[in-house]
Enzyme design. Structure first.
Site, PDB file in Angstrom:
ATOM      1  N   GLY A  10       7.536 -54.496  65.806  1.00 54.83           N
ATOM      2  CA  GLY A  10       6.846 -55.383  64.865  1.00 54.83           C
ATOM      3  C   GLY A  10       6.250 -54.492  63.780  1.00 54.83           C
ATOM      4  O   GLY A  10       5.449 -53.596  64.083  1.00 54.83           O
ATOM      5  N   ARG A  89      -4.384 -69.822  69.121  1.00 52.84           N
ATOM      6  CA  ARG A  89      -3.503 -68.777  69.660  1.00 52.84           C
ATOM      7  C   ARG A  89      -2.434 -69.418  70.547  1.00 52.84           C
ATOM      8  O   ARG A  89      -1.305 -68.943  70.627  1.00 52.84           O
ATOM      9  CB  ARG A  89      -4.320 -67.778  70.471  1.00 52.84           C
ATOM     10  N   ILE A 119       0.116 -56.685  71.864  1.00 52.53           N
ATOM     11  CA  ILE A 119      -0.951 -57.262  71.023  1.00 52.53           C
ATOM     12  C   ILE A 119      -0.621 -58.714  70.658  1.00 52.53           C
ATOM     13  O   ILE A 119      -1.474 -59.509  70.296  1.00 52.53           O
ATOM     14  CB  ILE A 119      -1.168 -56.435  69.724  1.00 52.53           C
ATOM     15  N   ASN A 121      -0.086 -62.531  70.415  1.00 51.79           N
ATOM     16  CA  ASN A 121      -0.824 -63.668  70.994  1.00 51.79           C
ATOM     17  C   ASN A 121       0.112 -64.799  71.425  1.00 51.79           C
ATOM     18  O   ASN A 121       1.216 -64.905  70.899  1.00 51.79           O
ATOM     19  CB  ASN A 121      -1.788 -64.224  69.935  1.00 51.79           C
ATOM     20  N   HIS A 176      -8.327 -63.401  76.194  1.00 48.68           N
ATOM     21  CA  HIS A 176      -8.579 -63.271  74.755  1.00 48.68           C
ATOM     22  C   HIS A 176      -8.411 -64.652  74.137  1.00 48.68           C
ATOM     23  O   HIS A 176      -7.347 -65.033  73.730  1.00 48.68           O
ATOM     24  CB  HIS A 176      -7.572 -62.289  74.152  1.00 48.68           C
TER      25      HIS A 176
HETATM   26  P1  A3D Z   1       2.724 -60.198  61.095  1.00 49.48           P
HETATM   27  O1  A3D Z   1       2.203 -59.448  59.923  1.00 49.48           O
HETATM   28  O2  A3D Z   1       3.317 -61.538  60.889  1.00 49.48           O
HETATM   29  O3  A3D Z   1       3.820 -59.256  61.818  1.00 49.48           O
HETATM   30  C1  A3D Z   1       4.631 -59.687  62.844  1.00 49.48           C
HETATM   31  C2  A3D Z   1       5.990 -59.040  62.651  1.00 49.48           C
HETATM   32  O4  A3D Z   1       6.804 -59.364  63.770  1.00 49.48           O
HETATM   33  C3  A3D Z   1       6.736 -59.527  61.400  1.00 49.48           C
HETATM   34  O5  A3D Z   1       7.006 -58.443  60.549  1.00 49.48           O
HETATM   35  C4  A3D Z   1       8.016 -60.147  61.963  1.00 49.48           C
HETATM   36  O6  A3D Z   1       9.150 -59.921  61.149  1.00 49.48           O
HETATM   37  C5  A3D Z   1       8.127 -59.418  63.287  1.00 49.48           C
HETATM   38  N1  A3D Z   1       8.992 -60.100  64.259  1.00 49.48           N
HETATM   39  C6  A3D Z   1       9.129 -61.447  64.481  1.00 49.48           C
HETATM   40  N2  A3D Z   1      10.025 -61.659  65.451  1.00 49.48           N
HETATM   41  C7  A3D Z   1      10.448 -60.425  65.864  1.00 49.48           C
HETATM   42  C8  A3D Z   1      11.359 -59.990  66.858  1.00 49.48           C
HETATM   43  N3  A3D Z   1      12.024 -60.854  67.620  1.00 49.48           N
HETATM   44  N4  A3D Z   1      11.529 -58.647  67.011  1.00 49.48           N
HETATM   45  C9  A3D Z   1      10.867 -57.769  66.251  1.00 49.48           C
HETATM   46  N5  A3D Z   1       9.989 -58.128  65.289  1.00 49.48           N
HETATM   47  C10 A3D Z   1       9.791 -59.444  65.111  1.00 49.48           C
HETATM   48  O7  A3D Z   1       1.602 -60.355  62.211  1.00 49.48           O
HETATM   49  P2  A3D Z   1       0.409 -59.347  62.576  1.00 49.48           P
HETATM   50  O8  A3D Z   1       0.936 -57.960  62.583  1.00 49.48           O
HETATM   51  O9  A3D Z   1      -0.783 -59.672  61.750  1.00 49.48           O
HETATM   52  O10 A3D Z   1       0.079 -59.850  64.068  1.00 49.48           O
HETATM   53  C11 A3D Z   1       1.016 -59.639  65.105  1.00 49.48           C
HETATM   54  C12 A3D Z   1       0.608 -60.371  66.386  1.00 49.48           C
HETATM   55  O11 A3D Z   1      -0.640 -59.863  66.854  1.00 49.48           O
HETATM   56  C13 A3D Z   1       0.404 -61.885  66.237  1.00 49.48           C
HETATM   57  O12 A3D Z   1       0.947 -62.548  67.375  1.00 49.48           O
HETATM   58  C14 A3D Z   1      -1.103 -62.037  66.223  1.00 49.48           C
HETATM   59  O13 A3D Z   1      -1.514 -63.311  66.662  1.00 49.48           O
HETATM   60  C15 A3D Z   1      -1.494 -60.953  67.191  1.00 49.48           C
HETATM   61  N6  A3D Z   1      -2.892 -60.500  67.109  1.00 49.48           N
HETATM   62  C16 A3D Z   1      -3.519 -60.246  68.296  1.00 49.48           C
HETATM   63  C17 A3D Z   1      -4.810 -59.793  68.304  1.00 49.48           C
HETATM   64  C18 A3D Z   1      -5.483 -59.508  69.603  1.00 49.48           C
HETATM   65  O14 A3D Z   1      -6.625 -59.122  69.635  1.00 49.48           O
HETATM   66  C19 A3D Z   1      -4.772 -59.702  70.852  1.00 49.48           C
HETATM   67  C20 A3D Z   1      -5.500 -59.603  67.096  1.00 49.48           C
HETATM   68  C21 A3D Z   1      -4.842 -59.863  65.915  1.00 49.48           C
HETATM   69  C22 A3D Z   1      -3.515 -60.316  65.932  1.00 49.48           C
END
Ligand code: A3D
Length: 320
Positions: A10, A89, A119, A121, A176
């Site tokens: 990701g 979430r 990470i 969600n 979480h």
């Molecule tokens: P974002 O900037 O959308 O990045 C996610 C990336 O995943 C994108 O670049 C997509 O192209 C890529 N992606 C989608 N499907 C696939 C796949 N099959 N294989 C590989 N890559 C793929 O999101 P983000 O970086 O802001 O957040 C990522 C995740 O973290 C989300 O699910 C959020 O909800 C989660 N998150 C969790 C917390 C916790 O504290 C647990 C905090 C903040 C965000």
């Protein structure tokens, strides 16, 4: 000696921030993986070009081919969809479960010895599913949430008391989500528990209750402000803290979503608990005794996680 290899599955907001932090801290060579065309390659090149100014030695590359994560020592998984305003979430469950399947299989095939930090969600359910799909040992797969939730709690407390964040130890347990359990009794300023600080007149119980609630709503507060996604700077820093603890065998005591096999009364689930992280991955769960109120909050949170896992099993029959 070869530098450690860190695979970031990701390359979105958190993935890119992770790559930059890993490079600046010289934790190892970084491979950014994403299915979005050009995104991992573009971010890798951009970060590599910050190297001459920062002065770090770390190779950066971007890919959409799992073969390139071969032999990774650490995999940090952020692949999937992030929350949009008004979205919980849990709404993400169905979409991100499919993503965990492909990521779990990719890691199992190419980096089966890695320490994996999830990470994506909804965290506690996704880390469970990722472990199931990958088949890696439970102690090598964990989830990042507690470090972030505790950091948010510590930040709010340091503002309230007007003291350095370095002297605040904050502790958040449970899943979480809205049911997380910020522990007032186990959170301290320089060793002084929060209830004592209320007695000393440093704050009031009402203000403390409001800080606990703001911690629970910490993610939503940022989603509401950003409007186009969720938090990424502090989430990335939190996961890097965990990766560093593993790579440097620091034996850090960090709250994270770990697989419980009876600890804190939880069996067969991932949920936020205090752990020791070192070269063995999650080496130990600190089996603290909760009081009646804390136990009730924790049980409520565990039940919410159980509900999400049942929903995952309903969506993907191979998990049942
Ligand atoms: P974002 O900037 O959308 O990045 C996610 C990336 O995943 C994108 O670049 C997509 O192209 C890529 N992606 C989608 N499907 C696939 C796949 N099959 N294989 C590989 N890559 C793929 O999101 P983000 O970086 O802001 O957040 C990522 C995740 O973290 C989300 O699910 C959020 O909800 C989660 N998150 C969790 C917390 C916790 O504290 C647990 C905090 C903040 C965000």
């Amino acid at each position: 000696m070869a530098r450690p290899k860190i695979a970031l599955i990701g390359a979105g907001n958190i993935g890119g921030t992770l790559a930059h932090l890993a490079a600046v801290k010289e934790l190892g060579d970084v491979v950014l993986f994403d299915i979005a065309d050009g995104l991992p390659q573009g971010k890798a090149l951009d970060i590599a070009e910050s190297g001459p100014s920062e002065g770090f030695d770390a190779a950066m590359s971007g890919t959409s081919d799992y073969a390139d994560i071969a032999g990774a020592d650490v995999c940090i998984v952020t692949a999937g969809v992030a929350r949009k305003p008004g979205m919980s979430r849990d709404d993400l469950l169905g979409i991100n479960l499919k993503v965990m399947k492909s990521v779990g299989e990719g890691i199992a095939a190419h980096a089966p010895d890695a320490f994996v930090i999830c990470i994506t969600n909804p965290l506690d359910a996704m880390v469970w599913a990722l472990r199931e799909f990958s088949g890696l040992p439970h102690n090598k797969v964990c989830g990042m949430a507690g470090v972030l939730d505790s950091a948010r709690f510590a930040h709010f407390l340091s503002e309230e008391f007007g003291v350095s964040m370095r002297d605040v130890t904050a502790f958040v347990l449970g899943g979480h989500g809205d049911t997380m359990v910020p522990s007032v009794r186990y959170s301290t300023v320089a060793g002084i528990p929060l209830p004592d600080l209320v007695e000393m007149g440093w704050t009031t119980q009402d203000k403390l209750d409001a800080i606990v609630q703001r911690t629970r709503d910490g993610g939503a507060e940022i989603v509401g402000l950003l409007k186009t996604g969720s938090a990424y700077y502090a989430p990335a820093t939190s996961a890097i803290e965990m990766a560093e603890a593993y790579l440097k065998d620091q034996k850090r005591v960090l709250p994270c979503a770990a697989y419980c096999d009876g600890e804190l009364g939880v069996k067969g689930l991932y949920v936020g608990v205090p752990t020791v992280i070192g070269k063995g991955g999650v080496e130990r769960i600190v089996d603290i005794k909760l009081n009646k109120d804390e136990q009730a909050g924790f049980d409520n949170s565990v039940n919410a996680v159980k509900g999400l896992i049942e929903a995952c099993k309903g969506i993907d029959g191979s998990l049942a």
